[in-house]
Design a protein around this motif. Structure first.
Motif, PDB file in Angstrom:
ATOM      1  N   UNK A 109       5.849   9.366   2.636  1.00  0.00           N
ATOM      2  CA  UNK A 109       4.684   8.970   3.432  1.00  0.00           C
ATOM      3  C   UNK A 109       4.670   7.478   3.771  1.00  0.00           C
ATOM      4  N   UNK A 110       5.196   6.637   2.884  1.00  0.00           N
ATOM      5  CA  UNK A 110       5.181   5.186   3.122  1.00  0.00           C
ATOM      6  C   UNK A 110       6.088   4.780   4.281  1.00  0.00           C
ATOM      7  N   UNK A 111       6.960   5.689   4.737  1.00  0.00           N
ATOM      8  CA  UNK A 111       7.831   5.384   5.868  1.00  0.00           C
ATOM      9  C   UNK A 111       7.188   5.709   7.213  1.00  0.00           C
ATOM     10  N   UNK A 112       5.998   6.293   7.199  1.00  0.00           N
ATOM     11  CA  UNK A 112       5.298   6.516   8.459  1.00  0.00           C
ATOM     12  C   UNK A 112       5.044   5.162   9.134  1.00  0.00           C
ATOM     13  N   UNK A 113       5.247   5.109  10.445  1.00  0.00           N
ATOM     14  CA  UNK A 113       5.180   3.839  11.165  1.00  0.00           C
ATOM     15  C   UNK A 113       3.781   3.267  11.199  1.00  0.00           C
ATOM     16  N   UNK A 164       0.971   3.678  -9.100  1.00  0.00           N
ATOM     17  CA  UNK A 164       0.511   2.941  -7.926  1.00  0.00           C
ATOM     18  C   UNK A 164      -0.052   3.896  -6.878  1.00  0.00           C
ATOM     19  N   UNK A 165       0.582   5.054  -6.697  1.00  0.00           N
ATOM     20  CA  UNK A 165       0.103   6.120  -5.814  1.00  0.00           C
ATOM     21  C   UNK A 165      -0.038   5.674  -4.366  1.00  0.00           C
ATOM     22  N   UNK A 166       1.028   5.081  -3.813  1.00  0.00           N
ATOM     23  CA  UNK A 166       0.982   4.655  -2.416  1.00  0.00           C
ATOM     24  C   UNK A 166       1.909   5.468  -1.511  1.00  0.00           C
ATOM     25  N   UNK A 167       2.433   6.581  -2.018  1.00  0.00           N
ATOM     26  CA  UNK A 167       3.284   7.415  -1.186  1.00  0.00           C
ATOM     27  C   UNK A 167       4.682   6.862  -0.966  1.00  0.00           C
ATOM     28  N   UNK A 168       5.091   5.921  -1.805  1.00  0.00           N
ATOM     29  CA  UNK A 168       6.431   5.347  -1.701  1.00  0.00           C
ATOM     30  C   UNK A 168       7.224   5.712  -2.952  1.00  0.00           C
ATOM     31  N   UNK A 169       8.387   5.065  -3.116  1.00  0.00           N
ATOM     32  CA  UNK A 169       9.197   5.311  -4.302  1.00  0.00           C
ATOM     33  C   UNK A 169       8.860   4.363  -5.448  1.00  0.00           C
ATOM     34  N   UNK A 170       7.748   3.650  -5.343  1.00  0.00           N
ATOM     35  CA  UNK A 170       7.401   2.667  -6.379  1.00  0.00           C
ATOM     36  C   UNK A 170       7.116   3.345  -7.718  1.00  0.00           C
TER      37      UNK A 170
END
Length: 372
Positions: free
Chosen positions: A158-162, A341-347
Motif C-alpha cells: 500500500x505504501x507504494x501507491x502514488x 508502525x502500521x503504515x502499509x510499508x515494509x517497516x
C-alpha cells in the motif's frame, strides 16, 4: 465459517520474454510440480502481476500456454510491466485472466483481487481510483456482514501507491475491517511484514531475482492464522506446512498465543501417500498425529512449555519412506510482541527467516531494493 484452511500457491512475478529464457523454463517446471504434487490440496494459484515483461501478446501466449497444465483455479493480477503497452487489452486476452477487481468466496474467506496498475503506462504509477475504492468498500461491508475472513491481493505494498491519500485510505480500510492478509508481488524478493493485525507477504520473482534459488510460496489461512512457507523448486516431497498454531513472527491477534493444551495442525503435500505424521515437542519426544480426512490435515494436541517461545516440529513420512519436516515457534503470553508502525510499508518486516527463504537483504531491481 469453514474450519478447513484455505491454501494457495503464489508464483512470483514472471517477467516472461521468450520461450528459451530460463524464467520460462522455470515457470513450466513450477506449474508441472504444482499440478502433479499439490493440485488436489490447493484452492488456487496466484500470479501477482508483471506476467509479461513488456506486455506483449506473444509473451502472454507463453504464460497462457504454461498455465494450461493447471487443473485448479488461477487468479492473475496486473503489474506495471503488464501496462508497458499503455493498457491491459493483451493481458485480458489470456483465457485464464479474469476482469479486475474480482471477489471470490472460498471456505468462509473473502478473496479480493484488485488492479493498482490500470492507470499507469509501464512505470510504477500505482493507483486504486475512486471507482475501485467504492467496490472495495462494498465488498468489505458484505464480508463483515457474513463474518468472513478477508484476504486482499494487489501488486505492491500500500505504501507504494502514488497518491498519499490513497495510502491512508487503504490502510484505514485494512485496519477497520481487520484484513488478515495482503499478498503481493513487485518486491522481487521474499518479504513478510506483520503490523500486528495484517500480514503482508511477497514472493520472490520467477523472472528477475538477486537472492536465493527459484521457487514459489505456499500460504495458508486457518481461522485467522497465517502460515507462509517458501518451496524451493528442487526441494523434495513430502512438504510440510504447519497451519496452526501461528509462528511467533506471524501472530496477528492476541488469541494466537498458546497455553495449556493446544492443537497442532499440518497439511502435507506430495503425490505419494503419507503413511504417518508425528510432532516433536520441547522435550524432544515424537508423538503420532491423526489424519482428518474431511479437512485433509494432520493434527494432535500438545502441552505448551512455560517459556516465551515454544518449538514444534512436524515430520511426515510417505509410502517410500521419504520424510519431510518443518519447525515453527509458537509464542506464549510471556513473549512480548514488537511495537508496530502500521503504515502499509515494509517497516514492520519480520526480518530474516533464512530457513524459510527470507534472507532480509531485500535485493531487487525496483525502488525497494537495497544495496548489498
Amino acid at each position: 465459517m469453514s474450519s478447513a484452511p484455505l491454501i494457495f500457491a503464489h508464483i512470483g512475478d514472471l517477467h516472461i520474454t521468450k520461450a528459451r529464457e530460463q524464467n520460462y523454463i522455470d515457470l513450466l517446471s513450477i506449474v508441472a510440480q504444482i499440478e502433479t504434487e499439490l493440485s488436489n490440496q490447493l484452492d488456487f494459484v496466484l500470479l501477482p502481476g508483471d506476467n509479461a515483461d513488456n506486455g506483449l501478446p506473444e509473451q502472454y501466449k507463453l504464460v497462457a500456454t504454461a498455465l494450461k497444465m493447471l487443473s485448479i483455479p488461477v487468479y492473475l493480477l496486473a503489474g506495471d510491466h503488464d501496462m508497458e503497452q499503455g493498457g491491459l487489452d493483451y493481458f485480458y486476452q489470456m483465457p485464464v485472466a479474469r476482469q479486475l477487481p474480482l471477489s471470490v468466496a472460498i471456505k468462509g474467506k473473502r478473496c479480493l483481487f484488485i488492479d493498482v496498475c490500470g492507470s499507469g503506462s509501464g512505470g510504477p504509477d500505482f493507483r486504486i481510483g475512486n471507482q475501485q475504492f467504492a467496490w472495495l468498500q462494498k465488498e468489505l461491508d458484505d464480508s463483515k456482514n457474513q463474518d468472513e475472513e478477508i484476504l486482499l491481493f494487489m501488486h505492491t505494498f500500500p505504501s507504494d501507491l502514488k497518491d498519499k491519500d490513497e495510502q491512508v485510505k487503504l490502510n484505514r480500510l485494512l485496519e477497520t475491517y481487520r484484513v488478515v492478509l495482503v499478498d503481493m508481488g513487485h518486491t522481487h524478493y521474499n518479504e513478510i511484514t506483520n503490523n500486528g493485525q495484517t500480514v503482508f507477504t511477497a514472493t520472490r520473482s520467477t523472472g528477475q531475482i538477486e537472492e536465493g534459488p527459484v521457487g514459489y510460496s505456499i500460504i495458508s489461512i486457518n481461522q485467522g492464522i497465517v502460515s507462509w512457507r517458501f518451496k524451493h523448486l528442487a526441494d523434495p516431497f513430502p512438504f510440510v506446512l504447519i497451519t496452526a498454531p501461528a509462528d511467533y513472527r506471524l501472530i496477528n491477534n492476541p488469541n494466537q498465543f498458546v497455553s495449556g493444551k493446544y492443537r497442532v495442525s499440518a497439511t502435507v503435500f506430495g503425490s505419494k501417500q503419507i503413511e504417518r505424521a508425528e510432532f516433536q515437542d520441547a522435550q524432544d519426544e515424537w508423538t503420532e498425529m491423526i489424519f482428518n480426512n474431511s479437512q485433509k490435515t494432520w493434527s494432535a494436541e500438545i502441552d505448551a512449555a512455560n517459556q516465551p517461545l515454544n518449538s514444534v516440529t512436524v515430520k511426515a513420512t510417505d509410502q517410500t519412506g521419504r520424510p519431510g519436516q518443518w519447525t515453527i515457534h509458537p509464542a506464549t503470553t510471556q513473549y512480548k510482541l514488537p511495537e508496530r508502525v502500521k503504515d502499509g510499508s515494509d517497516v514492520d518486516t519480520i526480518g530474516a527467516w533464512t530457513e524459510n527463504g527470507v534472507f532480509g537483504t531485500q535485493l531487487g531491481p525496483n525502488r525497494n531494493g537495497k544495496p548489498s
